[in-house]
Design a protein around this motif. Structure first.
Motif, PDB file in Angstrom:
ATOM      1  N   ARG A  93      50.828  45.346 -53.248  1.00  0.00           N
ATOM      2  CA  ARG A  93      51.524  46.610 -53.435  1.00  0.00           C
ATOM      3  C   ARG A  93      50.583  47.643 -54.055  1.00  0.00           C
ATOM      4  O   ARG A  93      49.792  47.329 -54.955  1.00  0.00           O
ATOM      5  CB  ARG A  93      52.715  46.375 -54.371  1.00  0.00           C
ATOM      6  N   VAL A  94      50.675  48.878 -53.552  1.00  0.00           N
ATOM      7  CA  VAL A  94      49.883  49.989 -54.087  1.00  0.00           C
ATOM      8  C   VAL A  94      50.820  51.176 -54.326  1.00  0.00           C
ATOM      9  O   VAL A  94      51.986  51.160 -53.923  1.00  0.00           O
ATOM     10  CB  VAL A  94      48.742  50.390 -53.126  1.00  0.00           C
ATOM     11  N   ARG A  95      50.289  52.201 -54.976  1.00  0.00           N
ATOM     12  CA  ARG A  95      51.080  53.420 -55.168  1.00  0.00           C
ATOM     13  C   ARG A  95      51.527  53.983 -53.827  1.00  0.00           C
ATOM     14  O   ARG A  95      50.826  53.851 -52.824  1.00  0.00           O
ATOM     15  CB  ARG A  95      50.251  54.477 -55.891  1.00  0.00           C
ATOM     16  N   ASP A  96      52.674  54.652 -53.824  1.00  0.00           N
ATOM     17  CA  ASP A  96      53.228  55.159 -52.576  1.00  0.00           C
ATOM     18  C   ASP A  96      52.364  56.236 -51.925  1.00  0.00           C
ATOM     19  O   ASP A  96      52.500  56.510 -50.731  1.00  0.00           O
ATOM     20  CB  ASP A  96      54.644  55.704 -52.802  1.00  0.00           C
ATOM     21  N   ASP A  97      51.462  56.845 -52.701  1.00  0.00           N
ATOM     22  CA  ASP A  97      50.566  57.858 -52.132  1.00  0.00           C
ATOM     23  C   ASP A  97      49.155  57.320 -51.887  1.00  0.00           C
ATOM     24  O   ASP A  97      48.243  58.078 -51.528  1.00  0.00           O
ATOM     25  CB  ASP A  97      50.507  59.098 -53.032  1.00  0.00           C
ATOM     26  N   ALA A  98      48.964  56.018 -52.074  1.00  0.00           N
ATOM     27  CA  ALA A  98      47.632  55.420 -51.859  1.00  0.00           C
ATOM     28  C   ALA A  98      47.278  55.472 -50.369  1.00  0.00           C
ATOM     29  O   ALA A  98      48.141  55.291 -49.500  1.00  0.00           O
ATOM     30  CB  ALA A  98      47.612  53.988 -52.366  1.00  0.00           C
ATOM     31  N   HIS A  99      46.006  55.708 -50.075  1.00  0.00           N
ATOM     32  CA  HIS A  99      45.564  55.858 -48.685  1.00  0.00           C
ATOM     33  C   HIS A  99      44.333  54.980 -48.456  1.00  0.00           C
ATOM     34  O   HIS A  99      43.332  55.106 -49.164  1.00  0.00           O
ATOM     35  CB  HIS A  99      45.230  57.326 -48.401  1.00  0.00           C
ATOM     36  N   ALA A 100      44.433  54.098 -47.470  1.00  0.00           N
ATOM     37  CA  ALA A 100      43.359  53.130 -47.225  1.00  0.00           C
ATOM     38  C   ALA A 100      42.035  53.796 -46.880  1.00  0.00           C
ATOM     39  O   ALA A 100      40.968  53.296 -47.249  1.00  0.00           O
ATOM     40  CB  ALA A 100      43.763  52.179 -46.103  1.00  0.00           C
ATOM     41  N   ARG A 101      42.088  54.938 -46.212  1.00  0.00           N
ATOM     42  CA  ARG A 101      40.849  55.622 -45.837  1.00  0.00           C
ATOM     43  C   ARG A 101      40.365  56.572 -46.923  1.00  0.00           C
ATOM     44  O   ARG A 101      39.229  56.488 -47.392  1.00  0.00           O
ATOM     45  CB  ARG A 101      41.048  56.385 -44.527  1.00  0.00           C
ATOM     46  N   PHE A 102      41.229  57.488 -47.345  1.00  0.00           N
ATOM     47  CA  PHE A 102      40.786  58.569 -48.222  1.00  0.00           C
ATOM     48  C   PHE A 102      40.585  58.139 -49.676  1.00  0.00           C
ATOM     49  O   PHE A 102      39.860  58.811 -50.408  1.00  0.00           O
ATOM     50  CB  PHE A 102      41.772  59.737 -48.142  1.00  0.00           C
ATOM     51  N   ASP A 103      41.211  57.048 -50.095  1.00  0.00           N
ATOM     52  CA  ASP A 103      41.040  56.589 -51.476  1.00  0.00           C
ATOM     53  C   ASP A 103      39.874  55.622 -51.641  1.00  0.00           C
ATOM     54  O   ASP A 103      39.529  55.258 -52.765  1.00  0.00           O
ATOM     55  CB  ASP A 103      42.328  55.930 -51.991  1.00  0.00           C
ATOM     56  N   ALA A 104      39.284  55.182 -50.551  1.00  0.00           N
ATOM     57  CA  ALA A 104      38.129  54.276 -50.657  1.00  0.00           C
ATOM     58  C   ALA A 104      36.951  55.010 -51.296  1.00  0.00           C
ATOM     59  O   ALA A 104      36.627  56.130 -50.906  1.00  0.00           O
ATOM     60  CB  ALA A 104      37.739  53.756 -49.276  1.00  0.00           C
ATOM     61  N   VAL A 105      36.334  54.397 -52.290  1.00  0.00           N
ATOM     62  CA  VAL A 105      35.230  55.039 -52.999  1.00  0.00           C
ATOM     63  C   VAL A 105      33.872  54.444 -52.606  1.00  0.00           C
ATOM     64  O   VAL A 105      32.828  55.027 -52.904  1.00  0.00           O
ATOM     65  CB  VAL A 105      35.424  54.937 -54.528  1.00  0.00           C
ATOM     66  N   GLN A 106      33.903  53.310 -51.921  1.00  0.00           N
ATOM     67  CA  GLN A 106      32.637  52.655 -51.577  1.00  0.00           C
ATOM     68  C   GLN A 106      32.865  51.667 -50.438  1.00  0.00           C
ATOM     69  O   GLN A 106      33.890  50.994 -50.391  1.00  0.00           O
ATOM     70  CB  GLN A 106      32.112  51.922 -52.813  1.00  0.00           C
ATOM     71  N   ARG A 107      31.897  51.623 -49.535  1.00  0.00           N
ATOM     72  CA  ARG A 107      31.947  50.664 -48.434  1.00  0.00           C
ATOM     73  C   ARG A 107      30.585  49.988 -48.317  1.00  0.00           C
ATOM     74  O   ARG A 107      29.563  50.617 -48.565  1.00  0.00           O
ATOM     75  CB  ARG A 107      32.291  51.361 -47.116  1.00  0.00           C
ATOM     76  N   THR A 108      30.605  48.728 -47.907  1.00  0.00           N
ATOM     77  CA  THR A 108      29.361  47.978 -47.727  1.00  0.00           C
ATOM     78  C   THR A 108      29.334  47.373 -46.331  1.00  0.00           C
ATOM     79  O   THR A 108      30.335  46.814 -45.869  1.00  0.00           O
ATOM     80  CB  THR A 108      29.222  46.856 -48.771  1.00  0.00           C
ATOM     81  N   TYR A 109      28.185  47.508 -45.677  1.00  0.00           N
ATOM     82  CA  TYR A 109      27.955  46.886 -44.369  1.00  0.00           C
ATOM     83  C   TYR A 109      26.752  45.958 -44.446  1.00  0.00           C
ATOM     84  O   TYR A 109      25.830  46.181 -45.237  1.00  0.00           O
ATOM     85  CB  TYR A 109      27.664  47.942 -43.305  1.00  0.00           C
ATOM     86  N   MET A 110      26.758  44.944 -43.591  1.00  0.00           N
ATOM     87  CA  MET A 110      25.586  44.107 -43.367  1.00  0.00           C
ATOM     88  C   MET A 110      25.218  44.164 -41.890  1.00  0.00           C
ATOM     89  O   MET A 110      26.103  44.300 -41.034  1.00  0.00           O
ATOM     90  CB  MET A 110      25.860  42.648 -43.731  1.00  0.00           C
ATOM     91  N   TYR A 111      23.921  44.048 -41.622  1.00  0.00           N
ATOM     92  CA  TYR A 111      23.480  43.883 -40.237  1.00  0.00           C
ATOM     93  C   TYR A 111      22.625  42.629 -40.161  1.00  0.00           C
ATOM     94  O   TYR A 111      21.671  42.475 -40.925  1.00  0.00           O
ATOM     95  CB  TYR A 111      22.698  45.101 -39.728  1.00  0.00           C
ATOM     96  N   TRP A 112      22.978  41.736 -39.236  1.00  0.00           N
ATOM     97  CA  TRP A 112      22.294  40.452 -39.102  1.00  0.00           C
ATOM     98  C   TRP A 112      21.280  40.493 -37.960  1.00  0.00           C
ATOM     99  O   TRP A 112      21.602  40.917 -36.840  1.00  0.00           O
ATOM    100  CB  TRP A 112      23.291  39.343 -38.797  1.00  0.00           C
ATOM    101  N   ILE A 113      20.068  40.020 -38.266  1.00  0.00           N
ATOM    102  CA  ILE A 113      19.003  39.893 -37.267  1.00  0.00           C
ATOM    103  C   ILE A 113      18.490  38.453 -37.300  1.00  0.00           C
ATOM    104  O   ILE A 113      18.348  37.868 -38.378  1.00  0.00           O
ATOM    105  CB  ILE A 113      17.855  40.873 -37.573  1.00  0.00           C
ATOM    106  N   VAL A 114      18.237  37.880 -36.138  1.00  0.00           N
ATOM    107  CA  VAL A 114      17.575  36.578 -36.064  1.00  0.00           C
ATOM    108  C   VAL A 114      16.258  36.756 -35.312  1.00  0.00           C
ATOM    109  O   VAL A 114      16.168  37.544 -34.374  1.00  0.00           O
ATOM    110  CB  VAL A 114      18.455  35.509 -35.386  1.00  0.00           C
ATOM    111  N   ARG A 115      15.255  36.029 -35.764  1.00  0.00           N
ATOM    112  CA  ARG A 115      13.925  36.165 -35.162  1.00  0.00           C
ATOM    113  C   ARG A 115      13.524  34.943 -34.347  1.00  0.00           C
ATOM    114  O   ARG A 115      12.392  34.829 -33.895  1.00  0.00           O
ATOM    115  CB  ARG A 115      12.901  36.449 -36.267  1.00  0.00           C
ATOM    116  N   LYS A 116      14.474  34.045 -34.166  1.00  0.00           N
ATOM    117  CA  LYS A 116      14.282  32.880 -33.308  1.00  0.00           C
ATOM    118  C   LYS A 116      15.509  32.770 -32.418  1.00  0.00           C
ATOM    119  O   LYS A 116      16.640  32.895 -32.891  1.00  0.00           O
ATOM    120  CB  LYS A 116      14.134  31.614 -34.163  1.00  0.00           C
ATOM    121  N   LYS A 117      15.307  32.558 -31.138  1.00  0.00           N
ATOM    122  CA  LYS A 117      16.437  32.484 -30.211  1.00  0.00           C
ATOM    123  C   LYS A 117      17.378  31.352 -30.609  1.00  0.00           C
ATOM    124  O   LYS A 117      16.955  30.205 -30.798  1.00  0.00           O
ATOM    125  CB  LYS A 117      15.932  32.278 -28.786  1.00  0.00           C
TER     126      LYS A 117
END
Length: 250
Positions: A93-117
């Motif tokens: 449960r969150v506040r009734d005015d909470a917004h999943a997109r606009f209230d986010a303050v930080q996001r983290t991504y990873m990118y995976w690379i492999v160097r052997k098939k």
């Protein structure tokens, strides 16, 4: 009442998160499951969009309903109902005015690379067969922390009002067979992480240098940056919110 739903998905079979006509998307499948189990037409608003083939270890969306009496039972039923490539982790449960997109303050991504098939990473990582100067790529990542305008890494013809982002960390790490690029920021532009990764790979492959990287960023010209790496290696791993949006029991 408003709720946040925390879920994961393997994106290989989907045309991204966001609902679109004549395409199978994560939003469409998850909304359908929620609507069926809650017996009400339920709409989800996600923390952001992911492109076709991109994965999420943690995605957040919000939805409204009258009230949930047994959240754990709903999670159990959702996971039994959903396909194997989507999993619900939490609902809270969150506040009734909470917004999943606009209230986010930080996001983290990873990118995976492999160097052997490796066939087991076929839909999970980008295979780079040529040698890479990882130390130079690390130096390139550190340059990103000194910048604020990332128009050169943005998809063309977007409707954003600003190309300014605050990158809080950007680093390369080796994890067994994988070479992982991890980046955290307050916001990301469309295609930004894949374009940055491709540009840093150009450093590692000897196609560019650190001075050229700074010139690319200052140019604000997407055509001067590296090619976007394939979507299959990209993972949204964490979305962070301020504590005051959560509703605690009692």
């Amino acid at each position: 009442m408003r709720y946040f739903i925390d879920f994961s998905y393997f994106g290989a079979s989907y045309h991204g998160w966001q609902r679109q006509p004549n395409a199978n998307t994560v939003q469409q499948v998850l909304e359908g499951a929620l609507s069926t189990l809650l017996q009400d037409n339920t709409t989800l608003v996600g923390a952001g969009r992911t492109d076709t083939g991109v994965h999420a270890m943690q995605m957040i969306a919000h939805f409204d309903c009258v009230g949930l009496e047994n959240i754990e039972h709903l999670i159990y039923r959702l996971n039994a109902f959903l396909p194997n490539d989507i999993a619900v982790n939490k609902i809270f449960r969150v506040r009734d005015d909470a917004h999943a997109r606009f209230d986010a303050v930080q996001r983290t991504y990873m990118y995976w690379i492999v160097r052997k098939k490796n066939p087991f990473y076929r839909d999970r990582a980008h295979y780079v067969k040529h040698p890479l100067d990882v130390e130079l790529m690390k130096q390139g990542a550190s340059i990103l922390l000194e910048q604020t305008d990332f128009e050169c890494f943005s998809k063309s013809n977007t409707d954003v009002k600003t190309y300014r982002c605050t990158i809080k960390s950007a680093k390369w790490e080796c994890d067994g067979e994988k070479l992982i690029f991890e980046i955290t920021a307050d916001r990301f532009l469309r295609n930004m992480v894949r374009a940055i990764t491709g540009t840093l790979l150009d450093l590692g492959l000897g196609k560019s240098n650190l001075d050229n990287l700074e010139a690319i960023i200052k140019s604000k010209d997407r055509s001067r940056a590296g090619a976007s790496v394939p979507a299959k290696g990209l993972y949204l791993t964490k979305v962070l919110y301020p504590r005051n949006i959560y509703v605690t029991k009692g």
